[in-house]
Scaffold this motif. Structure first.
Motif, PDB file in Angstrom:
ATOM      1  N   ALA A  43       0.831  -1.202   0.000  1.00  0.00           N
ATOM      2  CA  ALA A  43       0.000   0.000   0.000  1.00  0.00           C
ATOM      3  C   ALA A  43       0.869   1.258   0.000  1.00  0.00           C
ATOM      4  N   ILE A  44       1.989   1.166   0.716  1.00  0.00           N
ATOM      5  CA  ILE A  44       2.880   2.339   0.771  1.00  0.00           C
ATOM      6  C   ILE A  44       3.804   2.379  -0.446  1.00  0.00           C
ATOM      7  N   ARG A  45       4.401   1.230  -0.718  1.00  0.00           N
ATOM      8  CA  ARG A  45       5.398   1.159  -1.787  1.00  0.00           C
ATOM      9  C   ARG A  45       4.793   1.483  -3.147  1.00  0.00           C
ATOM     10  N   TYR A  46       3.597   1.025  -3.406  1.00  0.00           N
ATOM     11  CA  TYR A  46       2.999   1.207  -4.739  1.00  0.00           C
ATOM     12  C   TYR A  46       1.826   2.186  -4.708  1.00  0.00           C
ATOM     13  N   ARG A  47       1.853   3.119  -3.759  1.00  0.00           N
ATOM     14  CA  ARG A  47       0.755   4.093  -3.696  1.00  0.00           C
ATOM     15  C   ARG A  47       0.779   4.974  -4.939  1.00  0.00           C
ATOM     16  N   ARG A  48      -0.357   5.568  -5.265  1.00  0.00           N
ATOM     17  CA  ARG A  48      -0.431   6.451  -6.440  1.00  0.00           C
ATOM     18  C   ARG A  48       0.206   7.794  -6.083  1.00  0.00           C
ATOM     19  N   ARG A  49       1.218   8.181  -6.844  1.00  0.00           N
ATOM     20  CA  ARG A  49       1.979   9.360  -6.471  1.00  0.00           C
ATOM     21  C   ARG A  49       1.478  10.634  -7.155  1.00  0.00           C
ATOM     22  N   SER A  50       0.872  10.507  -8.320  1.00  0.00           N
ATOM     23  CA  SER A  50       0.324  11.697  -9.000  1.00  0.00           C
ATOM     24  C   SER A  50      -0.826  11.297  -9.900  1.00  0.00           C
ATOM     25  N   GLU A  51      -1.509  12.310 -10.429  1.00  0.00           N
ATOM     26  CA  GLU A  51      -2.646  12.069 -11.327  1.00  0.00           C
ATOM     27  C   GLU A  51      -2.200  11.304 -12.571  1.00  0.00           C
ATOM     28  N   LEU A  52      -0.947  11.463 -12.928  1.00  0.00           N
ATOM     29  CA  LEU A  52      -0.453  10.866 -14.175  1.00  0.00           C
ATOM     30  C   LEU A  52       0.126   9.472 -13.963  1.00  0.00           C
ATOM     31  N   ASP A  53       0.112   9.051 -12.693  1.00  0.00           N
ATOM     32  CA  ASP A  53       0.705   7.755 -12.349  1.00  0.00           C
ATOM     33  C   ASP A  53      -0.177   6.605 -12.841  1.00  0.00           C
ATOM     34  N   ILE A  54       0.265   5.919 -13.866  1.00  0.00           N
ATOM     35  CA  ILE A  54      -0.506   4.801 -14.419  1.00  0.00           C
ATOM     36  C   ILE A  54       0.298   3.512 -14.209  1.00  0.00           C
ATOM     37  N   PRO A  55      -0.318   2.531 -13.509  1.00  0.00           N
ATOM     38  CA  PRO A  55       0.447   1.306 -13.232  1.00  0.00           C
ATOM     39  C   PRO A  55       0.756   0.514 -14.494  1.00  0.00           C
ATOM     40  N   GLU A  56       1.870  -0.207 -14.389  1.00  0.00           N
ATOM     41  CA  GLU A  56       2.223  -1.086 -15.505  1.00  0.00           C
ATOM     42  C   GLU A  56       1.335  -2.328 -15.454  1.00  0.00           C
TER      43      GLU A  56
END
Ligand code: CUA
Length: 319
Positions: free
Chosen positions: A45-58
């Motif tokens: 939850a911390i390591r892969y949290r969404r960091r910005s609006e443009l953050d799109i997961p692989e």
């Protein structure tokens, strides 16, 4: 004063240690996996949290190997647990042939046990330490369950059939016996004690002590049949007190008298209305269908043994 909360009951039977070991391993496995799962949830939850609006997961790419690993490992673990617990269960499902047999009859709300030697007990069970004991149990009414936590054992008791339970006590002592199947209003009060005794003490106990076994049997039968409820020793019951009765001349309703001998006591048990003691109502039911002749002999022996305590000794007793 500290509160003493025992975490686990004493280990007092041959299977206690095995059962506890299994419990601890299962508990440790559960705690370990719970910790791993919660840890991973928090970490991800911390390591892969969404960091910005443009953050799109692989996109997730995972092969067969990973799938197989997380199917096979848990399967292996659970099958190992199953195999282990099943082997403990099966090893202890059949009582040894030389086990001491004791009969247990459960009813709302008491435990009655009868030893082969003839000794009967209520809400108590005396057993020898170090040898196997097999209980053959049935119920007079509803389903009960015989449980001794210190022995790590429990068995349902079903009306109309026998169920068996066996154990080997390893430590002399006094252990709690519980009913562990809800059986009515007084279910919670349906408990007793198991006394695990050294074999020589048990043999002594079985022998009935110095009073002789017939008397002891009669005394228990007297309790068992609830005679004591009406024939109270203090004379306050609905039926005559029986202490000191034997050998006396009894005044009956209608003015006749009778000597309280064996025949009179026997008749009073099987045909209570035949001779009613003066001043009492004919309330007592017949026990003709409830006791055998052998049991009547035990009762007679017991009533005969109820001698009056020596004068001065009996504080508060009327002269
Ligand atoms: Cu008997 Cu609950």
């Amino acid at each position: 004063m500290g509160l003493k909360i025992p975490l686990i009951p004493e280990q007092a039977s041959s299977i206690s240690i095995e059962v506890d070991q299994m419990l601890y391993v299962l508990l440790a496995a559960s705690v370990l996996f719970a910790a791993l799962i919660f840890g991973a949830i928090c970490y991800f939850a911390i390591r892969y949290r969404r960091r910005s609006e443009l953050d799109i997961p692989e996109p997730v790419k995972s092969g067969w190997a990973l799938q197989i690993i997380w199917i096979v490992i848990p399967l292996g673990l659970t099958m190992a647990m199953f195999g282990w617990s099943a082997s403990i269960f099966l090893n202890h499902s059949q009582p040894p042939r030389d086990a001491t047999q004791i009969f247990v009859v459960a009813k709302q709300w008491m435990w009655k046990s009868q030893h082969m030697e003839g000794v009967r007990e209520i809400d108590e069970l005396h057993i020898p330490v170090g040898s196997s004991v097999k209980l053959t149990m049935t119920s007079e009414d509803v389903i009960h369950s015989f449980s001794v936590p210190a022995f790590r054992t429990k068995q349902d008791i079903v009306p109309g059939r026998y169920t068996n339970l066996w154990f080997t006590a390893t430590k002399p002592g006094k252990y709690r016996l519980f009913c562990t199947e809800y059986c009515g209003a007084n279910h919670s009060g349906m408990n007793g004690w198991v006394y695990a005794m050294e074999p020589k003490d048990y043999a002594l106990w079985l022998a009935g002590g110095p009073k002789g076994s017939l008397v002891a049997e009669g005394a228990k039968l007297f309790q068992d049949l609830a005679c004591i409820k009406c024939h109270r020793d203090d004379g306050g019951g609905r039926c005559p007190a029986l202490r000191g009765l034997f050998g006396q001349t009894i005044l009956l309703t209608g003015g006749a008298t009778v000597e309280a001998d064996e025949a009179y006591i026997r008749e009073s048990i099987l045909d209570p209305a035949a001779k009613v003691v003066d001043g009492y109502q004919p309330l007592m039911p017949t026990f003709r269908d409830r006791v055998s002749e052998e049991e009547v002999v035990e009762l007679v022996a017991y009533i005969k043994s109820l001698v009056r305590k020596p004068q001065g000794d009996a504080a508060g007793q009327k002269p």
